[in-house]
Write a protein that holds these residues in place. Structure first.
Motif, PDB file in Angstrom:
ATOM      1  N   ALA A 192       0.857  -1.190   0.000  1.00 61.76           N
ATOM      2  CA  ALA A 192       0.000   0.000   0.000  1.00 61.76           C
ATOM      3  C   ALA A 192       0.887   1.232   0.000  1.00 61.76           C
ATOM      4  N   ILE A 193       0.691   2.104  -0.984  1.00 58.76           N
ATOM      5  CA  ILE A 193       1.491   3.320  -1.135  1.00 58.76           C
ATOM      6  C   ILE A 193       0.579   4.523  -0.966  1.00 58.76           C
TER       7      ILE A 193
ATOM      8  N   ARG B 254      -4.343   7.758   6.477  1.00 57.95           N
ATOM      9  CA  ARG B 254      -3.189   7.138   7.128  1.00 57.95           C
ATOM     10  C   ARG B 254      -3.636   6.082   8.136  1.00 57.95           C
ATOM     11  N   THR B 255      -4.679   6.381   8.904  1.00 63.02           N
ATOM     12  CA  THR B 255      -5.191   5.425   9.880  1.00 63.02           C
ATOM     13  C   THR B 255      -5.767   4.196   9.200  1.00 63.02           C
ATOM     14  N   VAL B 256      -6.507   4.395   8.115  1.00 66.87           N
ATOM     15  CA  VAL B 256      -7.097   3.258   7.395  1.00 66.87           C
ATOM     16  C   VAL B 256      -6.005   2.330   6.864  1.00 66.87           C
ATOM     17  N   LEU B 257      -4.969   2.896   6.274  1.00 67.99           N
ATOM     18  CA  LEU B 257      -3.897   2.074   5.724  1.00 67.99           C
ATOM     19  C   LEU B 257      -3.092   1.384   6.828  1.00 67.99           C
ATOM     20  N   GLN B 258      -2.939   2.024   7.968  1.00 66.28           N
ATOM     21  CA  GLN B 258      -2.266   1.372   9.083  1.00 66.28           C
ATOM     22  C   GLN B 258      -3.061   0.162   9.565  1.00 66.28           C
TER      23      GLN B 258
ATOM     24  N   ARG C 256      -5.216  -1.618   7.788  1.00 64.90           N
ATOM     25  CA  ARG C 256      -5.151  -2.665   6.760  1.00 64.90           C
ATOM     26  C   ARG C 256      -3.783  -3.347   6.766  1.00 64.90           C
ATOM     27  N   SER C 257      -2.734  -2.585   7.002  1.00 67.11           N
ATOM     28  CA  SER C 257      -1.400  -3.176   7.065  1.00 67.11           C
ATOM     29  C   SER C 257      -1.296  -4.171   8.214  1.00 67.11           C
ATOM     30  N   ALA C 258      -1.937  -3.850   9.344  1.00 65.06           N
ATOM     31  CA  ALA C 258      -1.886  -4.752  10.488  1.00 65.06           C
ATOM     32  C   ALA C 258      -2.714  -6.006  10.263  1.00 65.06           C
ATOM     33  N   GLU C 259      -3.897  -5.857   9.660  1.00 65.53           N
ATOM     34  CA  GLU C 259      -4.805  -6.998   9.498  1.00 65.53           C
ATOM     35  C   GLU C 259      -4.465  -7.845   8.278  1.00 65.53           C
ATOM     36  N   GLU C 260      -4.005  -7.233   7.198  1.00 60.71           N
ATOM     37  CA  GLU C 260      -3.727  -7.973   5.960  1.00 60.71           C
ATOM     38  C   GLU C 260      -2.239  -8.206   5.723  1.00 60.71           C
ATOM     39  N   ARG C 261      -1.401  -7.731   6.654  1.00 61.09           N
ATOM     40  CA  ARG C 261       0.047  -7.925   6.578  1.00 61.09           C
ATOM     41  C   ARG C 261       0.614  -7.418   5.248  1.00 61.09           C
ATOM     42  N   CYS C 262       0.153  -6.270   4.815  1.00 57.13           N
ATOM     43  CA  CYS C 262       0.684  -5.672   3.589  1.00 57.13           C
ATOM     44  C   CYS C 262       1.735  -4.623   3.943  1.00 57.13           C
ATOM     45  N   ALA C 263       2.757  -4.533   3.106  1.00 59.23           N
ATOM     46  CA  ALA C 263       3.785  -3.518   3.309  1.00 59.23           C
ATOM     47  C   ALA C 263       3.181  -2.132   3.125  1.00 59.23           C
ATOM     48  N   LEU C 264       3.683  -1.174   3.884  1.00 60.34           N
ATOM     49  CA  LEU C 264       3.144   0.185   3.877  1.00 60.34           C
ATOM     50  C   LEU C 264       4.267   1.154   3.553  1.00 60.34           C
ATOM     51  N   LEU C 265       4.025   2.014   2.548  1.00 66.08           N
ATOM     52  CA  LEU C 265       5.044   2.966   2.106  1.00 66.08           C
ATOM     53  C   LEU C 265       4.405   4.337   1.942  1.00 66.08           C
ATOM     54  N   PHE C 266       4.930   5.319   2.660  1.00 69.77           N
ATOM     55  CA  PHE C 266       4.482   6.700   2.546  1.00 69.77           C
ATOM     56  C   PHE C 266       5.517   7.479   1.720  1.00 69.77           C
ATOM     57  N   LEU C 267       5.062   8.049   0.604  1.00 69.85           N
ATOM     58  CA  LEU C 267       5.907   8.887  -0.234  1.00 69.85           C
ATOM     59  C   LEU C 267       5.522  10.345  -0.044  1.00 69.85           C
ATOM     60  N   SER C 268       6.501  11.229  -0.023  1.00 73.86           N
ATOM     61  CA  SER C 268       6.214  12.657   0.126  1.00 73.86           C
ATOM     62  C   SER C 268       7.401  13.459  -0.345  1.00 73.86           C
ATOM     63  N   ALA C 269       7.142  14.720  -0.630  1.00 77.02           N
ATOM     64  CA  ALA C 269       8.215  15.642  -0.976  1.00 77.02           C
ATOM     65  C   ALA C 269       8.761  16.362   0.244  1.00 77.02           C
ATOM     66  N   SER C 270       8.066  16.243   1.375  1.00 84.17           N
ATOM     67  CA  SER C 270       8.465  16.925   2.600  1.00 84.17           C
ATOM     68  C   SER C 270       8.077  16.057   3.790  1.00 84.17           C
ATOM     69  N   ASP C 271       8.937  16.038   4.804  1.00 81.92           N
ATOM     70  CA  ASP C 271       8.625  15.283   6.018  1.00 81.92           C
ATOM     71  C   ASP C 271       7.400  15.874   6.699  1.00 81.92           C
ATOM     72  N   SER C 272       6.559  15.002   7.262  1.00 85.55           N
ATOM     73  CA  SER C 272       5.411  15.455   8.040  1.00 85.55           C
ATOM     74  C   SER C 272       5.632  15.108   9.505  1.00 85.55           C
ATOM     75  N   VAL C 273       4.951  15.833  10.373  1.00 82.34           N
ATOM     76  CA  VAL C 273       5.126  15.620  11.810  1.00 82.34           C
ATOM     77  C   VAL C 273       4.662  14.228  12.240  1.00 82.34           C
ATOM     78  N   PRO C 274       3.468  13.754  11.828  1.00 83.43           N
ATOM     79  CA  PRO C 274       3.061  12.404  12.259  1.00 83.43           C
ATOM     80  C   PRO C 274       4.026  11.313  11.813  1.00 83.43           C
ATOM     81  N   LEU C 275       4.495  11.378  10.559  1.00 86.25           N
ATOM     82  CA  LEU C 275       5.402  10.334  10.085  1.00 86.25           C
ATOM     83  C   LEU C 275       6.758  10.428  10.769  1.00 86.25           C
ATOM     84  N   HIS C 276       7.216  11.645  11.020  1.00 87.52           N
ATOM     85  CA  HIS C 276       8.496  11.811  11.720  1.00 87.52           C
ATOM     86  C   HIS C 276       8.402  11.228  13.129  1.00 87.52           C
TER      87      HIS C 276
END
Length: 689
Positions: free
Chosen positions: A293-294, A314-318, A320-340
């Motif tokens: 999931a990207i 972001r919460t929905v993908l988190q 799904r990643s926990a329940e379906e064991r799918c890799a999770l990748l966040f792409l961005s041009a700038s760091d965000s506070v939650p991801l940091h």
């Protein structure tokens, strides 16, 4: 089947909060095919209600007679078990109901779309069977024909032969510049071990669509991928890149009609394709064998769901990643506070690129510092100084130039020239604005025209623009460059398609509306940086950097002549961070300040908004966890907020489940009592401070 498992446990969709639990119904011979994940219709409280079958049982848990399943809507498993668990997790995290989450996840059924897709599915199955039969016939043993001539030499080299020494090596891909990406993809879809999750901040020279396409290309063909982008234009750009590479995919967009959307949903459901693109509404897409999931630009407010229970993508993908064991990748041009913060907590890994010259991975970025302003004299303090004009002239010689302004319109904010008091509508208290040069002041809320405005503080009539909009900026630039094509994007001017950007043209755009030409911009001018930083929000500086970096990502690298000028106070930390390359000092400082002030993400915050009495009663009756801080309720301001109040509750993040559970139970108890007044509860709202 009816005799063996005569009881169906059903989760109802869209019921009141206190009824958000499974209900048991009797299976009839007409609904004998009903299984987990299928849509059914039941009678509930005298109404025909939609539900999802959770399981079939041999015995009921009550001695009361069960109502029968009214109708089996379809034998499609629209909610697989893992997706149902993810929906339940989202409801628990957001203090909402599972029924509301299912309403977000499932598009309305369209019978004609389902019928046509079933026919297409049957044709696909028939063609597949014919192809398999032909393949088996070709592989059948047959008597070899005798050829007296000697066998011809095969000119093709063997598969394991080394390539010739003079062969050119394959061109490097942007995704190859991030070594951690290959490690993440190698673990994607694995049934054992930790689930790989990472965030990747792209260099300006790398487009997110290319990096995402590289990741999908390297994924096992039997595995599924889901790509989420905030805007439909981003989804279209990603779709074009996949089409150029010959990768089959589906686009699940909320802008499509009911029939097309449900046909696409059903194609995804039956696994006709393994790659799905979409915006916020596609986060629940039932992708077969989901392994990756990207999410692009997760800090964009378009990824915040405006409907209950208000989950962030972001919460929905988190979940799904926990329940379906799918890799999770966040792409961005700038760091965000939650991801940091998630990187600091060890939940996400940070994927950095291989070292490269700065001039090769980003444009040349300059801020209007004190030296440049003093060198120009009085014009250095103007909104568009001479240095900005020089950047525009140099850029127009090489290609299109982007000019980003914070606001749309002509003069969206007006103030008194003498005392600086902001001009407000005397009828509704909304800000007065000006539509054009010499035009009258008017209110954009109630439509009142104010011809004889007088300042309520000093009684003067002269006013000035506090903020210059995109329309006036375009007017000024057109006078300076009369022979240059000029386009305005955003606001009332609408979107400008990427292919409609003329070469050697000026593009004036608001944040998020910038078109992306194929050969990128030769230069970029970021105007009114101080105004963007002065927005009345606690995250104004981080959001400003995100919008600036998204614009910078559309500019050519410095090796190709790309340059960016930021017109603002160069000593501000946000602007200094923009000029620095891959520095985390600013974001580390922001996190430290938020830690000291107990601001998100170092606290879990909930907002309670509603009628004054309903808000007060709710806070008095709900059993909040020990240590929860309650602020308010306070009355809301404005003519439309009469009688309404707002309260904020705050608790440490480690006990966020307790806070969500308490608020969820309080809403359910209020619903059971049929309490009067309207009330809305949101966890982690973006505009809480």
């Amino acid at each position: 089947m009816v005799d063996e498992l005569p009881v169906a446990s059903v989760r109802l969709v869209g019921v009141l909060p206190h009824l958000d639990r499974p209900f048991e119904y009797a299976v009839t011979p007409e609904t004998a095919a009903a299984g987990p994940g299928m849509r059914v219709r039941v009678r509930f409280s005298g109404k025909d209600t939609e539900g999802i079958v959770l399981a079939r049982h041999a015995e009921p848990t009550t001695d009361r007679p069960l109502a029968p399943l009214h109708r089996l809507v379809s034998d499609d498993v629209v909610v697989p078990p893992a997706l149902m668990r993810a929906c339940e997790d989202v409801a628990e995290r957001c203090a909402g109901t599972v029924g509301d989450v299912l309403r977000l996840a499932l598009p309305p059924r369209h019978a004609r779309a389902e019928k046509s897709d079933r026919a297409a599915e049957a044709k696909d199955a028939e063609r597949t069977a014919e192809a398999e039969e032909a393949e088996r016939a070709a592989e059948a043993p047959s008597a070899p024909a005798v050829d007296p001539s000697p066998p011809a030499q095969d000119a093709s080299p063997p598969e394991d032969a080394a390539p010739p020494e003079d062969a050119a090596p394959p061109a490097p891909r942007p995704g190859d510049r991030y070594p951690g990406l290959a490690a993440l993809l190698s673990r994607a879809g694995s049934a054992t071990g930790p689930v790989p999750r990472a965030t990747l901040t792209l260099d300006a020279a790398d487009t997110w669509t290319t990096v995402a396409a590289d990741a999908i290309s390297d994924l096992d063909p039997a595995l599924g991928a889901l790509v989420i982008a905030p805007d439909q234009r981003d989804v279209a750009r990603m779709s074009r890149v996949l089409e150029d590479r010959g990768i089959a995919h589906e686009v699940l967009a909320g802008t499509e009609g009911p029939e097309k959307r449900y046909r696409t949903f059903r194609r995804i459901l039956r696994g006709a394709t393994r790659v799905v693109l979409g915006n916020r509404s596609a986060a629940f897409a039932p992708v077969r064998n989901l392994a990756l999931a990207i999410c692009w630009d997760e800090a964009d407010d378009l990824l915040e769901e405006p409907r209950a229970p208000y989950p962030h993508t972001r919460t929905v993908l988190q979940c799904r990643s926990a329940e379906e064991r799918c890799a999770l990748l966040f792409l961005s041009a700038s760091d965000s506070v939650p991801l940091h913060a998630l990187v600091g907590a060890g939940y996400l890994a940070r994927l950095d690129p291989v070292p490269a010259p700065v001039t090769a991975v980003r444009p040349h970025i300059v801020a209007m510092d004190q030296y440049l302003r003093d060198r120009e004299g009085p014009s250095g303090r103007s909104r568009v100084p001479q240095e900005a004009m020089r950047v525009l002239r140099r850029g127009l010689e090489r290609g299109p130039v982007l000019v980003q302004v914070p606001r749309t319109g002509y003069a969206p904010a007006i103030a008194c020239t003498f005392c600086g008091t902001r001009a407000q509508c005397p009828q509704c208290a909304a800000p007065l604005s000006q539509a054009g040069r010499g035009g009258p002041l008017h209110c954009r809320v109630c439509g009142r025209r104010e011809d004889g405005y007088r300042c309520p503080e000093c009684d003067r009539t002269q006013v000035r623009a506090m903020v210059i909009g995109s329309a006036r900026t375009a007017e000024e630039l057109h006078r300076a460059f009369p022979h240059v094509p000029l386009k305005v994007a955003g606001g009332a001017h609408g979107a400008l398609e990427d292919a409609d950007v003329p070469d050697h043209a000026l593009i004036v755009a608001t944040p998020g509306a910038e078109p992306a030409p194929a050969h990128r911009y030769a230069a970029c001018l970021l105007l009114d940086a101080d105004a963007m930083l002065g927005r009345a929000a606690f995250d104004a500086d981080v959001e400003a950097i995100r919008r600036w970096r998204n614009a910078i990502a559309l500019v050519r690298s410095a090796d190709d002549g790309g340059e960016v000028l930021v017109v603002g106070t160069a000593t501000l930390p946000a602007i200094r961070d923009l000029v620095a390359h891959r520095s985390t000092f600013f974001l580390d400082r922001v996190l430290e300040d938020r830690r000291e002030l107990d601001l998100p993400p170092f606290s879990r915050v909930a907002e309670v908004v509603g009628d004054r009495e309903a808000c007060r009663t709710f806070l008095e009756t709900v059993e909040l966890p020990d240590g929860t801080a309650v602020f308010g309720p306070v009355d809301l301001e404005g003519p439309e907020a009469a009688g309404r109040a707002r309260a904020v509750v705050r608790l440490e993040p480690s006990r966020s489940r307790e806070l969500a559970g308490a608020l969820r139970a309080g809403v359910a108890a209020r619903s059971a009592r049929k309490a009067k007044g309207s009330l809305r509860v949101r966890l982690d709202p973006p505009d809480v401070f």
